[in-house]
Design an enzyme around this catalytic site. Structure first.
Site, mmCIF file in Angstrom:
data_model
loop_
_atom_site.group_PDB
_atom_site.id
_atom_site.type_symbol
_atom_site.label_atom_id
_atom_site.label_comp_id
_atom_site.label_asym_id
_atom_site.label_seq_id
_atom_site.Cartn_x
_atom_site.Cartn_y
_atom_site.Cartn_z
ATOM 1 N N GLY A 43 -13.911 0.206 -38.971
ATOM 2 C CA GLY A 43 -15.207 0.605 -39.551
ATOM 3 C C GLY A 43 -15.916 1.732 -38.835
ATOM 4 O O GLY A 43 -16.581 2.548 -39.470
ATOM 5 N N ASP A 102 -23.797 -7.667 -38.215
ATOM 6 C CA ASP A 102 -24.236 -8.669 -39.196
ATOM 7 C C ASP A 102 -24.526 -9.957 -38.421
ATOM 8 O O ASP A 102 -25.654 -10.215 -38.023
ATOM 9 C CB ASP A 102 -23.146 -8.822 -40.250
ATOM 10 C CG ASP A 102 -23.542 -9.806 -41.332
ATOM 11 O OD1 ASP A 102 -24.657 -10.335 -41.273
ATOM 12 O OD2 ASP A 102 -22.735 -10.048 -42.247
ATOM 13 N N PHE A 151 -24.414 -6.411 -48.825
ATOM 14 C CA PHE A 151 -23.097 -5.909 -48.434
ATOM 15 C C PHE A 151 -23.007 -4.430 -48.771
ATOM 16 O O PHE A 151 -23.244 -4.017 -49.909
ATOM 17 C CB PHE A 151 -21.998 -6.700 -49.154
ATOM 18 C CG PHE A 151 -20.645 -6.431 -48.571
ATOM 19 C CD1 PHE A 151 -20.254 -7.027 -47.389
ATOM 20 C CD2 PHE A 151 -19.771 -5.550 -49.198
ATOM 21 C CE1 PHE A 151 -19.015 -6.751 -46.823
ATOM 22 C CE2 PHE A 151 -18.526 -5.276 -48.652
ATOM 23 C CZ PHE A 151 -18.147 -5.878 -47.463
ATOM 24 N N ASP A 158 -15.892 -0.842 -45.375
ATOM 25 C CA ASP A 158 -14.994 -1.114 -46.504
ATOM 26 C C ASP A 158 -15.329 -2.401 -47.235
ATOM 27 O O ASP A 158 -16.002 -3.282 -46.716
ATOM 28 C CB ASP A 158 -13.556 -1.245 -46.000
ATOM 29 C CG ASP A 158 -13.330 -2.593 -45.302
ATOM 30 O OD1 ASP A 158 -14.063 -2.880 -44.332
ATOM 31 O OD2 ASP A 158 -12.462 -3.369 -45.748
ATOM 32 N N ARG A 164 -14.018 3.406 -47.754
ATOM 33 C CA ARG A 164 -14.396 3.935 -46.439
ATOM 34 C C ARG A 164 -14.702 5.421 -46.508
ATOM 35 O O ARG A 164 -15.461 5.950 -45.707
ATOM 36 C CB ARG A 164 -13.266 3.719 -45.426
ATOM 37 C CG ARG A 164 -12.988 2.266 -45.084
ATOM 38 C CD ARG A 164 -12.079 2.191 -43.861
ATOM 39 N NE ARG A 164 -11.422 0.902 -43.716
ATOM 40 C CZ ARG A 164 -11.974 -0.156 -43.118
ATOM 41 N NH1 ARG A 164 -13.194 -0.085 -42.653
ATOM 42 N NH2 ARG A 164 -11.304 -1.285 -42.996
HETATM 43 P P1 IMP Z 1 -20.447 -9.322 -37.341
HETATM 44 O O1 IMP Z 1 -19.352 -9.744 -36.399
HETATM 45 O O2 IMP Z 1 -20.816 -10.411 -38.315
HETATM 46 O O3 IMP Z 1 -21.662 -8.741 -36.648
HETATM 47 O O4 IMP Z 1 -19.863 -8.221 -38.285
HETATM 48 C C1 IMP Z 1 -19.522 -7.015 -37.790
HETATM 49 C C2 IMP Z 1 -18.336 -6.414 -38.514
HETATM 50 O O5 IMP Z 1 -18.181 -6.935 -39.852
HETATM 51 C C3 IMP Z 1 -18.613 -4.957 -38.675
HETATM 52 O O6 IMP Z 1 -18.039 -4.243 -37.588
HETATM 53 C C4 IMP Z 1 -18.003 -4.617 -39.999
HETATM 54 O O7 IMP Z 1 -16.665 -4.227 -39.808
HETATM 55 C C5 IMP Z 1 -18.032 -5.892 -40.795
HETATM 56 N N1 IMP Z 1 -19.193 -5.928 -41.716
HETATM 57 C C6 IMP Z 1 -20.366 -6.581 -41.558
HETATM 58 N N2 IMP Z 1 -21.212 -6.382 -42.596
HETATM 59 C C7 IMP Z 1 -20.545 -5.545 -43.437
HETATM 60 C C8 IMP Z 1 -20.904 -4.940 -44.699
HETATM 61 O O8 IMP Z 1 -22.009 -5.087 -45.260
HETATM 62 N N3 IMP Z 1 -19.945 -4.147 -45.256
HETATM 63 C C9 IMP Z 1 -18.731 -3.913 -44.688
HETATM 64 N N4 IMP Z 1 -18.362 -4.450 -43.504
HETATM 65 C C10 IMP Z 1 -19.270 -5.269 -42.886
HETATM 66 MG MG MG Z 2 -16.081 -3.457 -37.852
#
Ligand code: IMP
Ligand code: MG
Length: 183
Positions: A43, A102, A151, A158, A164
């Site tokens: 990402g 997130d 999202f 992605d 992307r």
């Molecule tokens: P976390 O571990 O829940 O903080 O999520 C982080 C990872 O999840 C990010 O580095 C993204 O790759 C993916 N991610 C979180 N939210 C989104 C979104 O809204 N769209 C796409 N990828 C997301």
């Molecule tokens: Mg990521």
């Protein structure tokens, strides 16, 4: 791809301006110190590529791949480190770069792993943050934008490994997120 877009949340010009501002802050804090940049792939690929071209200091780039939203997931499935070439970070000033926080799980996992690698300092730069409890409990040194809890894709982010390459950060139409993609 265009017809799958519901709404443009952050247009590319606004991202570009913010990336330059982030680079100025990072430069002011690090001076001429040599740094090690670690983008969390896949990402952060595009964000990091733009960011580093505004950073004047010497740097090494080390790649790290983490997966937390495999396939059609739009909620975190728990973070897994898929591959890394991190090695010995003793004495290094590390800047971790990610696309979005997130739950905060990914950043916490990677930060714990990197602090064991013995870096002299460790800072984090994240383009987007959602208003979740986990995100609030995960401090970030350089943050691009706060966004609503929806999202998003584009500029490296992605859905099911697609979108992307969109230059803007956008939301997708609900039927696309239900799995019926038209690409
Ligand atoms: P976390 O571990 O829940 O903080 O999520 C982080 C990872 O999840 C990010 O580095 C993204 O790759 C993916 N991610 C979180 N939210 C989104 C979104 O809204 N769209 C796409 N990828 C997301
Ligand atoms: Mg990521």
């Amino acid at each position: 791809m265009q017809r799958d877009i519901e709404r443009i949340l952050i247009p590319h010009a606004q991202i570009a301006t913010r990336v330059q501002e982030l680079a100025k802050m990072i430069t002011a804090d690090h001076g001429v110190t040599e740094i090690t940049i670690i983008p969390i792939l896949t990402g952060a690929m595009i964000f990091c590529a733009d960011l580093i071209r505004h950073l004047p200091m010497r740097m090494q780039i080390v790649l790290l791949t983490v997966s937390s939203y495999p396939g059609r997931s739009i909620r975190s499935q728990g973070s897994n480190i898929l591959s890394d070439q991190v090695g010995d970070l003793r004495g290094k000033h590390v800047l971790l770069v990610d696309d979005i926080i997130d739950s905060g799980g990914t950043l916490r996992l990677v930060r714990d792993m990197l602090s064991e690698a013995g870096a002299a300092s460790l800072k984090t730069c994240v383009l987007l943050r959602k208003p979740t409890n986990g995100a609030k409990q995960t401090p970030v040194d350089y943050l691009g934008f706060e966004i609503p809890d929806s999202f998003v894709v584009g500029y490296g982010l992605d859905y099911n490994d697609l979108y992307r390459n969109l230059p803007d950060i956008v939301t997708l139409k609900p039927h696309v997120l239900a799995g019926k993609t038209h690409v």
